[in-house]
Design a protein around this motif. Structure first.
Motif, PDB file in Angstrom:
ATOM      1  N   TYR A 146      22.611   2.109  -0.849  1.00 36.90           N
ATOM      2  CA  TYR A 146      22.254   1.764  -1.860  1.00 36.90           C
ATOM      3  C   TYR A 146      21.590   0.452  -0.715  1.00 36.90           C
ATOM      4  O   TYR A 146      21.731   0.007  -0.410  1.00 36.90           O
ATOM      5  N   SER A 147      19.838   0.581  -0.465  1.00 37.44           N
ATOM      6  CA  SER A 147      19.258  -0.120  -0.200  1.00 37.44           C
ATOM      7  C   SER A 147      19.314  -1.160  -1.755  1.00 37.44           C
ATOM      8  O   SER A 147      17.935  -1.485  -2.706  1.00 37.44           O
ATOM      9  N   SER A 148      19.103  -2.610  -1.364  1.00 31.71           N
ATOM     10  CA  SER A 148      20.022  -3.424  -2.150  1.00 31.71           C
ATOM     11  C   SER A 148      18.747  -4.607  -1.705  1.00 31.71           C
ATOM     12  O   SER A 148      19.240  -5.761  -2.510  1.00 31.71           O
ATOM     13  N   TRP A 149      17.311  -4.589  -0.976  1.00 33.13           N
ATOM     14  CA  TRP A 149      16.547  -5.634  -1.082  1.00 33.13           C
ATOM     15  C   TRP A 149      16.417  -6.139  -2.316  1.00 33.13           C
ATOM     16  O   TRP A 149      15.700  -7.376  -2.642  1.00 33.13           O
ATOM     17  N   GLN A 150      15.597  -4.932  -3.219  1.00 35.29           N
ATOM     18  CA  GLN A 150      15.150  -5.602  -4.527  1.00 35.29           C
ATOM     19  C   GLN A 150      16.182  -4.951  -5.704  1.00 35.29           C
ATOM     20  O   GLN A 150      15.517  -3.799  -5.632  1.00 35.29           O
ATOM     21  N   VAL A 151      17.128  -5.807  -5.575  1.00 32.65           N
ATOM     22  CA  VAL A 151      18.741  -5.285  -6.707  1.00 32.65           C
ATOM     23  C   VAL A 151      17.979  -5.256  -8.265  1.00 32.65           C
ATOM     24  O   VAL A 151      16.977  -6.429  -8.457  1.00 32.65           O
ATOM     25  N   ASP A 152      18.452  -4.098  -8.531  1.00 30.76           N
ATOM     26  CA  ASP A 152      17.858  -3.812  -9.934  1.00 30.76           C
ATOM     27  C   ASP A 152      19.540  -3.976 -10.699  1.00 30.76           C
ATOM     28  O   ASP A 152      20.765  -3.500 -10.026  1.00 30.76           O
ATOM     29  N   GLU A 153      20.032  -4.732 -11.996  1.00 30.95           N
ATOM     30  CA  GLU A 153      20.968  -4.192 -12.644  1.00 30.95           C
ATOM     31  C   GLU A 153      21.896  -3.446 -12.744  1.00 30.95           C
ATOM     32  O   GLU A 153      22.742  -3.159 -12.733  1.00 30.95           O
ATOM     33  N   GLU A 154      21.316  -2.442 -13.134  1.00 32.60           N
ATOM     34  CA  GLU A 154      21.658  -0.707 -13.519  1.00 32.60           C
ATOM     35  C   GLU A 154      22.049  -0.424 -12.081  1.00 32.60           C
ATOM     36  O   GLU A 154      23.784  -0.207 -12.152  1.00 32.60           O
ATOM     37  N   HIS A 155      21.796  -0.763 -11.203  1.00 31.55           N
ATOM     38  CA  HIS A 155      22.087   0.006 -10.388  1.00 31.55           C
ATOM     39  C   HIS A 155      23.464  -0.867  -9.471  1.00 31.55           C
ATOM     40  O   HIS A 155      24.360  -0.384  -9.097  1.00 31.55           O
ATOM     41  N   LEU A 156      23.682  -1.821  -9.998  1.00 35.17           N
ATOM     42  CA  LEU A 156      24.641  -2.758  -9.532  1.00 35.17           C
ATOM     43  C   LEU A 156      26.156  -2.728 -10.740  1.00 35.17           C
ATOM     44  O   LEU A 156      27.758  -2.162 -10.417  1.00 35.17           O
ATOM     45  N   TYR A 157      26.037  -2.276 -11.879  1.00 34.77           N
ATOM     46  CA  TYR A 157      26.822  -1.570 -12.773  1.00 34.77           C
ATOM     47  C   TYR A 157      27.244   0.016 -12.177  1.00 34.77           C
ATOM     48  O   TYR A 157      28.120  -0.052 -12.536  1.00 34.77           O
ATOM     49  N   GLU A 158      25.890   0.156 -11.481  1.00 34.16           N
ATOM     50  CA  GLU A 158      26.337   1.428 -10.887  1.00 34.16           C
ATOM     51  C   GLU A 158      27.922   1.636  -9.550  1.00 34.16           C
ATOM     52  O   GLU A 158      28.954   2.697  -9.952  1.00 34.16           O
ATOM     53  N   LEU A 159      26.680   0.890  -9.416  1.00 31.90           N
ATOM     54  CA  LEU A 159      28.538   0.814  -8.001  1.00 31.90           C
ATOM     55  C   LEU A 159      29.487  -0.073  -7.914  1.00 31.90           C
ATOM     56  O   LEU A 159      30.694   0.404  -7.474  1.00 31.90           O
ATOM     57  N   ASP A 160      29.369  -0.362  -9.426  1.00 32.67           N
ATOM     58  CA  ASP A 160      30.686  -1.318 -10.347  1.00 32.67           C
ATOM     59  C   ASP A 160      30.943  -1.574  -8.581  1.00 32.67           C
ATOM     60  O   ASP A 160      32.404  -1.349  -8.717  1.00 32.67           O
ATOM     61  N   SER A 161      30.758  -3.141  -8.275  1.00 38.19           N
ATOM     62  CA  SER A 161      31.745  -3.537  -6.706  1.00 38.19           C
ATOM     63  C   SER A 161      32.755  -4.149  -6.980  1.00 38.19           C
ATOM     64  O   SER A 161      32.420  -5.235  -8.219  1.00 38.19           O
ATOM     65  N   ASP A 162      34.255  -4.607  -5.930  1.00 32.99           N
ATOM     66  CA  ASP A 162      34.679  -5.453  -6.653  1.00 32.99           C
ATOM     67  C   ASP A 162      34.791  -6.759  -6.329  1.00 32.99           C
ATOM     68  O   ASP A 162      34.711  -7.455  -6.451  1.00 32.99           O
ATOM     69  N   VAL A 163      33.163  -6.792  -4.892  1.00 35.84           N
ATOM     70  CA  VAL A 163      32.551  -8.078  -5.120  1.00 35.84           C
ATOM     71  C   VAL A 163      31.038  -8.035  -4.427  1.00 35.84           C
ATOM     72  O   VAL A 163      30.364  -6.786  -3.351  1.00 35.84           O
ATOM     73  N   HIS A 164      30.351  -9.252  -4.807  1.00 40.28           N
ATOM     74  CA  HIS A 164      28.766  -8.959  -4.316  1.00 40.28           C
ATOM     75  C   HIS A 164      28.682  -9.986  -3.169  1.00 40.28           C
ATOM     76  O   HIS A 164      28.608 -10.982  -3.004  1.00 40.28           O
TER      77      HIS A 164
END
Length: 418
Positions: A146-164
């Motif tokens: 996922y190219s995250s420079w212009q990140v959005d909340e929806e993708h962060l929920y989908e990725l479900d990362s343990d740490v950002h």
């Protein structure tokens, strides 16, 4: 010179603590202030540039101790600005990043494959893999993330990362984001743990400034290593870094004998982005230790451009081209374009054959080691050995007796064989 910035970074056995206020608690437990900020950031491809339009947000800092603590059998906490004290229930297994200094830290700790997002993943995968061939047994694949420079909340929920591994202050400055949004992600997905504005020791957005601390590349790496409970890996790589800096400092010629240097990013020879080689912050971690004179005016701002007439006015002894090691750029063509240009051909660096490829400024610890080695040879071949003629392809395979640090040792640490 003790480290890559102002002698501030830890030696191989030191863990520094910092006093003063830091922004704490709010990204885990919530804090007052939910005014959305508006901001924009850009990163310029081959030149590996980044600029930020800072935005307002609210919130007051609270002090937090600069320690790693354990609470209970599994949980532990690590403190870094601007997050303050961040608690982890277990070692993170999935890692979100934006900028590659954070992705590079995960890579150095043997977790390159745990990264699930980053800015321009295909571009930086190709660039990083110009160096991995010199790390026996180490592989990396960041393509298609996922190219995250212009990140959005929806993708962060989908990725479900343990740490950002990203600076919440920089994310809060993006369009559509505010402090309450980054708090929501920390509470519902995973904590933030990153620091971006140490790149040039620039001012963070309003509402994040009080108590914001700046770190060298290796200070920040030490803290990220604590997040992953990788103290031994950090210490092993920090020892290599310490020894490399000591060797460089020992063999540097007097200042009067050092060349003038320009470090640039360029999409073509008519649009050139110069970067100060001695600027504070970790973006100059591979050039500042050499104490050379920057060919450009110190008042030049990041993002400014010059043409070849401006370059000729500076007329550096050595020209370092950021992104020059990327597979998309053939350095032979860059040199040819300068040699064939009526102004570029008059540059001292062009006449003397001292136009060299560089990698990236958001480099991470492993690339920092390679770039210190290559820069030493490019600037002072009579002291550190000749840098091979480089036109394209991976980092040159230097004979063992011409390397300035132990490549195999670094590979073993990254691969977990140490």
């Amino acid at each position: 010179m003790d480290d890559d910035t102002d002698g501030r970074a830890p030696t191989r056995r030191e863990y520094l603590t910092h006093g003063g206020a830091v922004l704490a608690g709010g990204l885990l437990a919530g804090c007052a202030g939910d005014t959305d900020g508006a901001g924009a950031t850009t990163d310029g491809g081959d030149g590996d540039t980044a600029t930020s339009t800072l935005a307002a947000s609210t919130g007051e800092p609270t002090p937090a101790p600069e320690t790693e603590q354990s609470s209970g059998e599994r949980s532990y906490s690590v403190t870094m600005s601007p997050m303050g004290e961040v608690e982890f229930e277990s070692v993170p297994e999935t890692v979100f990043t934006r900028l590659t200094h954070h992705a590079g830290m995960a890579f150095a700790l043997g977790r390159g494959d745990a990264v699930n997002a980053m800015h321009a993943p295909d571009y930086y995968d190709a660039l990083w893999n110009q160096f991995t061939p010199r790390l026996d047994g180490v592989e990396l694949d960041w393509t298609g993330l996922y190219s995250s420079w212009q990140v959005d909340e929806e993708h962060l929920y989908e990725l479900d990362s343990d740490v950002h591994l990203a600076d919440p202050a920089s994310v809060a400055a993006l369009d559509g984001w505010g402090r309450s949004d980054v708090e929501e992600i920390a509470e519902n997905v995973g904590p933030w743990f990153g620091n971006t504005f140490s790149d040039r020791n620039q001012s963070p957005p309003e509402g994040w400034r009080e108590g914001y601390e700046y770190y060298t590349l290796w200070e920040q790496f030490e803290k990220v290593a604590r997040v992953f409970r990788e103290r031994e890996r950090y210490e092993a790589l920090a020892a290599v870094h310490d020894d490399l800096l000591a060797a460089i400092e020992t063999d540097l010629p007097p200042e009067s004998e050092r060349p003038t240097v320009a470090m640039v990013g360029a999409s073509d020879v008519e649009s050139i982005y110069p970067y100060n080689v001695n600027a504070p912050g970790f973006l100059a971690a591979h050039t500042r230790p050499f104490g050379v004179t920057d060919a450009f005016d110190e008042n030049l701002s990041s993002g400014d451009t010059v043409d070849l007439e401006g370059m000729l006015a500076a007329d550096p002894d050595v020209l370092l081209v950021l992104g020059g090691m990327h597979p998309r750029r053939a350095m032979a063509e860059t040199r040819r374009a300068l040699e064939d240009h009526p102004v570029g051909s008059d540059l001292r660096a062009v006449e003397d054959g001292r136009v060299y490829a560089q990698g990236a400024r958001y480099q991470g610890p492993v690339l920092n080691l390679f770039q210190l080695e290559m820069t030493a040879k490019q600037l002072f071949p009579e002291r550190f050995g000749e840098w091979p003629q480089y036109d394209s392809g991976p980092y040159p395979e230097l004979p063992a007796d011409e390397r300035l640090f132990d490549h195999r040792r670094v590979a073993d640490v990254v691969a977990g064989r140490f």
